[in-house]
Design an enzyme around this catalytic site. Structure first.
Site, mmCIF file in Angstrom:
data_model
loop_
_atom_site.group_PDB
_atom_site.id
_atom_site.type_symbol
_atom_site.label_atom_id
_atom_site.label_comp_id
_atom_site.label_asym_id
_atom_site.label_seq_id
_atom_site.Cartn_x
_atom_site.Cartn_y
_atom_site.Cartn_z
ATOM 1 N N ARG B 329 0.784 -1.231 0.000
ATOM 2 C CA ARG B 329 0.000 0.000 0.000
ATOM 3 C C ARG B 329 0.813 1.276 0.000
ATOM 4 O O ARG B 329 0.474 2.228 -0.677
ATOM 5 C CB ARG B 329 -0.917 -0.003 1.221
ATOM 6 C CG ARG B 329 -1.960 -1.069 1.110
ATOM 7 C CD ARG B 329 -2.807 -1.126 2.333
ATOM 8 N NE ARG B 329 -3.802 -2.175 2.148
ATOM 9 C CZ ARG B 329 -4.707 -2.507 3.052
ATOM 10 N NH1 ARG B 329 -4.738 -1.873 4.204
ATOM 11 N NH2 ARG B 329 -5.565 -3.457 2.802
ATOM 12 N N LEU B 440 -7.891 -6.985 10.672
ATOM 13 C CA LEU B 440 -9.013 -7.729 11.260
ATOM 14 C C LEU B 440 -8.426 -8.866 12.085
ATOM 15 O O LEU B 440 -8.905 -9.188 13.181
ATOM 16 C CB LEU B 440 -9.902 -8.305 10.161
ATOM 17 C CG LEU B 440 -10.710 -7.294 9.342
ATOM 18 C CD1 LEU B 440 -11.465 -8.003 8.230
ATOM 19 C CD2 LEU B 440 -11.684 -6.541 10.231
#
Ligand SMILES: Cc1cc2nc3c(=O)[nH]c(=O)nc-3n(C[C@H](O)[C@H](O)[C@H](O)COP(=O)(O)OP(=O)(O)OC[C@H]3O[C@@H](n4cnc5c(N)ncnc54)[C@H](O)[C@@H]3O)c2cc1C
Ligand code: FES
Lengths: 247, 635
Positions: B329, B440
């Site tokens: 990213r 998560l």
């Protein structure tokens, strides 16, 4: 764009409320509906007035916290969408836009457009889970679930608990919400074990919370942001009959 | 020097050694212990439910109207686990290696290994709780690959993975609420932390419906309050996400680690107007099949479909041939920014790049693409009015994830005894860059598996001391301070709105402390933020009262904290004179424009201590025993 907002103002559930009109100019068509309300609120602050209370969090159509009646429809003029995903390009210049809170006996008004939906939490508390403690799970692939079943379960699991189905139902029934949770869990082998018990207690809680009965008009399915199918309600009823017979 | 309390022994057995050696509390005693969990996202709900199962008395708080709505619900892409179901060579070790390297060697080996180790049982756990993960026709689980890794280790539930994991956690929490072991307090915000004799003993909360301030005491306090990237105002986070709880804890002595490491996500929808309140994320999974490009010629004003292949620059594929569109990213975001800054941006505000599915549709057919990403294409059309099956999507970088947060040791305890931080609000396993689908995972294992095993170690001793009591002076003092702060805000009655100041803060932070930073810019930002702070406290206008649902007051309280946190973020970025992961200091780059890390001097976690407006730096040295830090090349 320029619009007139007719907005329900009410201080709390114990006092009466009324519509108040607000004019708002210089709205961009690409702005979301909630951003237009934000803009209105900023102008109210500068005038020294109290802001209008409305609910939201994610503004991505996924948390289910937003939700108001706009021109007589839950979440506004489009089918299957949330209020935060509505944009001002859906309205016309100079339109009057009426905004009200969800109206249902089981959703008392907290303030302005904000209602108390805790009844839905209590329905889940009454059985909307699989009884399994942390640390007791078998290897995941030891529970085989065909793609079709997993997909069907996911269709129902996608419910965001916004309450639009209840607000839009003429009986204020929570049947779509409850049946979605039941279908999600009852379809899966892990959840099947408790199907009867779960169905009995969740439908019981739904009644205790004073939601109305379902009379199959189907408005809930149209307004549901996730397009949850009313066939879930049929499944719930079937499950309930089965559970009562077996009891 | 900070002690991270990393257990001795081999990397592979550290966690089991820890569990074997840590103290326990017998079930009869657990009934007498109360624990506060602030936050009911994946981390908080998992922790509260599991602590409830163990027999503790838990009070759990969230600011939404229901625990089901925490921001975890918005995660789309998936959750990682080293199960090697796809037989593509994955293993705990490989996941450990990918994560450590992905974080640019600014995280702790022992924690990262534990993250990888606990990932596989987490999938078993969620499956058992009814998460309808994607399946193959034969009934076994399926996977996909996700930004920055070359194996398929991401589990997903359509485009709604976060929602399904959170709903599972929420349902377990609901079960414990019904059982009476957990008391859930929705629409309740923690405003301060109470410390007695140096230990965390409770919190002061505000009931958001009535404005009532209340004292809650406990034997330990767990913060699970999520990320603070709304400091940029425009971000992919939910509007209510804030840093107030951890900021209150920081001011009470908890060290703040690596505050400036913010992940900027490459695939959000571009900003389209000044009054915009947030940016929407398009799932990163789109990068599996979509190709990213910009026009070769700066300022090319032709429509996307009118630009022929030879005039397109697939810049990620060109620059990073082995990872291409799946480059991590930070690299993808920075490359997009380079293209935008050099005039190659597209869209109305020229702030976007194209994400094109043309080739994928030709290769796989439209049905396959619809099956994989249908709901994302619908969402895109709803927001932009554009049909992305016919023309490319436009995407733009956006603030997305806080790698920094409260410093925690191996037990997830902060520097304040009895205060724990779990999930996105701690600084832990991600280092300087989070790989997709690892958050998560971290939030869940922190809450379900790690904290419930480490907290006993503290409570076992804590039981011997006097039990906390809300009639203690510290509680009253703290409550009065909170009350005074609120009154002060309401009294200012200035000329500018809270949103005005938030937009100003956001501009400074985005300009100077986001994708790339430099010394001059950061110094300027620090002085601008100081000014903004004094402006805010003189000239903000908050209407309404304290004794009612007052969204403006909520925003004002959170913004006051963001302003201070923003300053610390800039200070941290200024202090770290190297480039690593999401932290790109322009002064430290190679001639080709790649980040240049300085392991000799900066191989540590910066942990900041607060004392009356000043920040002091402490260092946790990072020792890499098992993997030698290498240059992070994705060429
Ligand atoms: C759009 C988006 C997509 C993402 N996609 C992915 C993905 O695909 N895969 C992945 O791994 N990660 C993803 N992430 C990251 C991941 O979702 C989060 O890091 C993770 O869910 C954080 O969980 P949490 O429990 O720490 O915090 P949250 O879920 O944010 O929960 C915070 C909780 O704290 C409460 N709270 C906060 N402050 C207070 C206070 N002062 N008082 C009381 N309560 C408070 C809130 O009410 C809430 O209950 C995504 C993030 C975003 C923004
Ligand atoms: S704000 Fe979350 S669904 Fe609208």
């Amino acid at each position: 764009m320029r619009v007139t907002f007719k907005i329900w103002r009410q201080d709390n559930s114990k006092v009466d409320g009324q519509f108040v009109e607000y004019e708002l100019e210089n709205i961009s068509r690409d702005m979301s509906f909630l951003e237009a309300l934000d803009m209105l609120n900023e102008s109210l602050v500068l005038k020294g007035e109290k802001v209008i209370a409305y609910d939201y969090d994610c503004r991505e159509g996924i948390c289910g916290q937003c939700g108001v009646f706009i021109n007589g429809r839950a979440h506004g003029p489009h089918a299957n969408t949330t209020t935060c995903q509505l944009h001002m390009r859906s309205f016309s210049d100079n339109q009057v836009i009426t905004v009200e809170p969800w109206r249902a006996k089981s959703f008392p008004i907290i303030k302005d457009l904000v209602v108390d939906r805790s009844a839905l939490d209590r329905i889940v508390e009454s059985g909307g889970y699989i009884t399994a403690k942390t640390g007791t799970a078998p290897e995941a692939n030891s529970i085989l679930i065909g793609k079709e079943v997993a997909d069907l379960s996911m269709d129902s699991a996608a419910c965001i608990g916004c309450g639009a189905c209840i607000a839009t139902c003429k009986n204020a029934s929570a049947a779509l919400f409850t049946s979605a949770k039941l279908t999600h869990l009852n379809l899966l082998p892990q959840g099947k074990v408790e199907e009867g018990r779960r169905t009995l207690s969740m439908t019981k809680q739904m009644e205790l919370e004073d939601f109305g009965h379902c009379s199959f008009t189907g408005a809930c399915e149209i307004e549901c942001p996730e397009g949850i199918s009313i066939s879930n309600i049929a499944r719930m009823n079937f499950s309930l009959l089965k559970a009562k017979l077996l009891k | 020097m900070l002690d991270a309390k990393i257990p001795n022994g081999e990397l592979k057995s550290k966690w089991s050694t820890y569990q074997a050696e840590s103290k326990l509390l017998n079930p009869a005693n657990r009934k007498k212990v109360s624990i506060i969990v602030v936050g009911s996202g994946l981390a908080g709900a998992g922790a509260a439910a599991t602590l409830g199962e163990l027999g503790y008395n838990v009070d759990c708080f969230c600011y939404q109207d229901s625990a089901r709505r925490a921001h975890s619900v918005a995660a789309q892409g998936g959750v990682n686990a080293a199960k090697n179901y796809q037989h593509d060579g994955d293993s705990v070790w490989r996941m450990f290696y990918d994560t450590l390297k992905g974080g640019d060697f600014r995280s702790r080996e022992a924690n990262v290994y534990r993250l990888a180790e606990l990932s596989a049982p987490l999938i078993d756990h969620f499956t058992q709780q009814g998460v309808p993960f994607a399946r193959e026709y034969g009934g076994v689980l399926t996977n996909r690959s996700f930004g920055g890794v070359q194996v398929q280790r991401t589990f997903y539930a359509r485009g709604q993975t976060g929602q399904q994991l959170l709903l599972a956690a929420y349902s377990q929490l609901s079960k414990m609420v019904k059982q009476g072991n957990v008391k859930m307090h929705p629409r309740t915000e923690m405003l301060d932390l109470v410390i007695i004799d140096g230990k965390a003993k409770g919190v002061i909360t505000r009931n958001l419906e009535t404005g009532e301030l209340k004292k809650f005491m406990a034997n330990a306090v767990v913060l699970a309050t999520g990320g603070y990237s709304r400091v940029f105002r425009l971000s992919t986070l939910a509007i209510g996400c804030n840093g107030s709880a951890i900021w209150a804890a920081h001011k009470k002595g908890a060290f703040f680690a690596a505050p400036s490491f913010t992940q900027i996500h490459p695939t959000a929808l571009p900003q389209s107007s000044e009054l915009q309140s947030k940016l929407t994320l398009m799932s990163e999974s789109l990068r599996n099949d979509g190709r990213i490009w910009v026009p070769k010629k700066a300022g090319d004003s032709r429509k996307a479909n009118e630009i022929p292949e030879e005039d397109r620059d697939y810049y990620l594929e060109r620059k990073y041939p082995s990872f291409g569109n799946l480059a991590p990213r930070d690299i993808s975001s920075r490359s997009a920014k380079e293209q935008i800054d050099s005039g190659h941006g597209v869209g109305v505000l020229k702030n976007a790049v194209y994400l094109d599915f043309k080739h994928a549709i030709e290769r796989l057919g439209i049905e396959v693409i619809k099956d994989r990403y249908g709901n994302l294409f619908q969402m895109y059309e709803k927001i932009t009015g554009i049909n992305a099956y016919q023309e490319p999507m436009m995407i733009s970088p956006a603030a997305h994830f806080s790698m920094g947060g409260l410093w925690v040791d191996y037990e997830l305890m902060t520097t304040v005894p009895g205060l724990y931080a779990i999930g996105e609000c701690n600084y832990s396993d991600h280092g300087a860059n989070r790989l997709g689908a690892n958050s998560l995972l971290q939030a869940s294992i922190d809450g379900y598996f790690i904290l419930p095993n480490t907290i006993n170690n503290y409570l076992a001793d804590e039981m011997k001391y006097d039990q906390p009591d809300i009639s203690h002076d510290e509680f009253s003092k703290c409550l009065e301070e909170v009350e005074a702060r609120i009154k002060m805000l309401l009294k200012i009655d200035g000329l500018k709105t809270v949103d005005h100041y938030h937009r100003e803060l956001g501009k400074i932070m985005w300009q100077e402390c986001a994708m790339s930073r430099n010394k001059a810019g950061l110094e300027k930002a620090i002085s601008e933020i100081k000014e903004l702070k004094s402006e805010f406290w003189k000239n903000v206008k908050v209407t309404g009262s304290n004794n009612e649902l007052n969204p403006e007051l909520e925003k004002a309280l959170r913004l006051a904290d963001f302003i201070e946190l923003g300053e610390l973020m800039c200070l941290d970025a200024l202090q770290r004179e190297e480039s690593c992961g999401a932290h790109f200091r322009e002064e430290y780059q190679s001639p080709e424009g790649e980040a240049v890390r300085n392991d000799d001097e900066y191989s540590y976690v910066s942990a900041w201590e607060y004392s009356s407006g000043e920040y002091q730096l402490h260092r946790e040295e990072l020792n890499f025993e098992y993997i030698k830090p290498t240059i992070r090349s994705y060429k």
